[in-house]
Design an enzyme around this catalytic site. Structure first.
Site, PDB file in Angstrom:
ATOM      1  N   GLY A  95     -53.144 -24.482  -0.397  1.00 37.78           N
ATOM      2  CA  GLY A  95     -52.692 -23.315  -0.415  1.00 37.78           C
ATOM      3  C   GLY A  95     -51.646 -22.665  -1.782  1.00 37.78           C
TER       4      GLY A  95
ATOM      5  N   ARG B 299     -58.040 -23.673  -4.730  1.00 43.36           N
ATOM      6  CA  ARG B 299     -58.034 -22.467  -5.260  1.00 43.36           C
ATOM      7  C   ARG B 299     -57.361 -22.717  -6.644  1.00 43.36           C
ATOM      8  NH1 ARG B 299     -59.058 -17.327  -3.347  1.00 43.36           N
ATOM      9  NH2 ARG B 299     -58.445 -17.900  -1.379  1.00 43.36           N
TER      10      ARG B 299
ATOM     11  N   CYS C 220     -76.207  -1.914  -0.762  1.00 43.15           N
ATOM     12  CA  CYS C 220     -76.350  -0.633  -0.331  1.00 43.15           C
ATOM     13  C   CYS C 220     -74.941  -0.432   0.756  1.00 43.15           C
ATOM     14  CB  CYS C 220     -77.614  -0.122   0.304  1.00 43.15           C
ATOM     15  SG  CYS C 220     -78.977  -0.523  -0.700  1.00 43.15           S
TER      16      CYS C 220
ATOM     17  N   TYR D  54     -63.694 -20.102  -4.174  1.00 47.72           N
ATOM     18  CA  TYR D  54     -64.142 -19.103  -3.125  1.00 47.72           C
ATOM     19  C   TYR D  54     -64.807 -17.889  -3.732  1.00 47.72           C
ATOM     20  CZ  TYR D  54     -60.491 -21.907  -0.770  1.00 47.72           C
ATOM     21  OH  TYR D  54     -60.036 -22.935  -0.236  1.00 47.72           O
TER      22      TYR D  54
HETATM   23  C1  LIG Z   1     -58.641 -24.629   2.725  1.00 46.74           C
HETATM   24  C2  LIG Z   1     -57.805 -25.770   2.764  1.00 46.74           C
HETATM   25  C3  LIG Z   1     -57.512 -26.502   1.812  1.00 46.74           C
HETATM   26  C4  LIG Z   1     -57.336 -25.785   0.285  1.00 46.74           C
HETATM   27  O1  LIG Z   1     -56.619 -24.591   0.375  1.00 46.74           O
HETATM   28  P1  LIG Z   1     -56.439 -23.870  -1.068  1.00 46.74           P
HETATM   29  O2  LIG Z   1     -56.041 -22.401  -0.725  1.00 46.74           O
HETATM   30  O3  LIG Z   1     -57.680 -23.717  -1.712  1.00 46.74           O
HETATM   31  O4  LIG Z   1     -55.616 -24.658  -1.982  1.00 46.74           O
HETATM   32  C5  LIG Z   1     -56.799 -27.642   1.754  1.00 46.74           C
HETATM   33  N1  LIG Z   1     -56.539 -28.083   3.130  1.00 46.74           N
HETATM   34  C6  LIG Z   1     -57.106 -27.511   4.357  1.00 46.74           C
HETATM   35  C7  LIG Z   1     -56.966 -28.228   5.647  1.00 46.74           C
HETATM   36  C8  LIG Z   1     -57.807 -26.490   3.898  1.00 46.74           C
HETATM   37  O5  LIG Z   1     -58.345 -25.817   4.989  1.00 46.74           O
END
Ligand SMILES: *Cc1c(COP(=O)(O)O)cnc(C)c1O
Length: 358
Positions: free
Chosen positions: A209, A243, A308, A337
């Site tokens: 995240g 990400r 469309c 993503y």
């Molecule tokens: C999606 C997810 C990640 C990766 O999140 P990013 O935002 O791509 O860094 C890591 N751990 C879990 C459990 C996730 O669901």
């Protein structure tokens, strides 16, 4: 990238910069020091990308049986962590080959206990104070204290399952200081709890995240601050970003099919669309881009695809130089993503081709 992008036979195309990606992950690896680094495959499971990342990460986090089988085939020996809600019995059986299984509920734990030996983390959903509560990971993920205590009771009678620690994916899009604060809140709850349940060498997976700012591609997550702050947690700490690892080294390149002005708005219609690059729709942003073939005074236009639906917008009211059919545009930050979250079959247009800088 430009040279390859301008010499393609067909558009649209995805281009991935593998040496650039390797440099980026090497920098992250160096910054995080003793913290274990797993890559979350769901951000982009492209096999070439997985192979480029493999020497620089401690393992891969997978969230389905499909991802597990794909990563196993691509990188047979890499350690895996298996997470995600609603694991089927078949998936739990496959998960037994993972280094760690992240258990999401007491029912899942009961199902797993019947299958065989496994090292597990319990995924916690704790009441945390966030400065940015709107971004917190709400939904069916993890367990509150009661469910975690129920799991501890189930584990006490199950020699098959070894509790190693706690998993918590905090939120998405947080900066290093906010994330660090949350990680410490998790540790303050988790470490005494694990100690009370006699877990030696406790592990803490604080998830992914890490923020990626699509409005400011140069602003990178402060890995150094985050990882330095994590080092004061007395546990084996693991992170699993997706990400922030792969976003920066993918491009979606395509050409202009038409330019028109209707009801005062100028639209640039591009080959392809958000069925190939859904990111701007899901994140609600303008996808950053570079015009590769035109220069000149800019005026506002909306960049759309061939679908469309009025939702097929890459970027709204953005400044562009004069554009004509045949001009080439590269959307940047399309490495995570992007292709793999898009609804490829909507309207049955041709798929993009894939290319790799090596
Ligand atoms: C999606 C997810 C990640 C990766 O999140 P990013 O935002 O791509 O860094 C890591 N751990 C879990 C459990 C996730 O669901």
């Amino acid at each position: 990238m430009n040279e390859l992008a301008l010499n393609l036979d067909t558009y649209p195309a995805y281009i991935y910069d593998l040496p650039g990606l390797e440099n980026h992950v090497r920098t992250i690896r160096a910054a995080v020091g003793p913290t274990q680094l797993f890559y979350a495959a769901k951000a982009n499971p492209d096999a070439e990308i997985l192979r480029a990342l493999a020497p620089h990460v401690d393992g891969i986090e997978v969230s389905s049986g499909g991802e597990l089988a794909h990563v196993r085939k691509t990188l047979p020996d890499i350690p895996l962590a298996f997470g995600g809600p609603g694991k089927t019995p078949e998936e739990l059986r496959l998960a037994l080959t993972a280094d760690r299984i992240h258990v999401e509920s007491p029912n899942e734990l009961r199902n797993l206990a019947a299958l065989g030996p496994a090292d597990i983390l319990l995924r916690a959903n704790l009441p945390l104070d966030t400065a940015n509560a709107a971004l917190a990971m709400s939904g069916p993920f993890g367990m509150d204290e009661d469910a975690l205590n129920e799991c501890a009771r189930l584990l006490a009678g199950n020699p098959n399952l070894t509790l190693r620690g706690i998993h918590a994916h905090l939120a998405s899009g947080l900066d290093a200081r906010t994330m660090l604060d949350l990680a410490h809140q998790i540790a303050e709850w988790a470490l005494p709890w694990l100690k009370a349940h006699e877990v030696e060498e406790p592990e803490l997976n604080v998830g992914g995240g890490m923020a990626v700012d699509y409005t400011s591609p140069e602003t990178l997550f402060d890995w150094e601050t985050y990882a330095t702050g994590l080092q004061s947690i007395p546990a084996k700490v693991r992170i699993e970003p997706g990400r922030a690892i792969t976003a920066y080294h993918g491009w979606y390149v395509t050409d202009v099919l038409d330019v028109k002005t209707t009801r005062g708005e100028t639209y640039v219609i591009l080959r392809g669309g958000t069925h190939h690059l859904r990111t701007p729709v899901t994140k609600g942003h303008n996808q950053p881009f570079k015009v590769l073939t035109a220069t000149g005074p800019t005026s506002p236009a909306t960049l759309v695809g061939q679908l469309c639906t009025p939702k097929d917008v890459f970027a709204r009211n953005v400044p562009v130089p004069p554009l004509n059919p045949g001009d080439v545009i590269a959307f940047t930050m399309a490495g995570a993503y992007a292709w793999n979250i898009s609804h490829h079959d909507f309207l049955m247009h041709p798929k993009p081709t894939f290319h790799y800088l090596r």
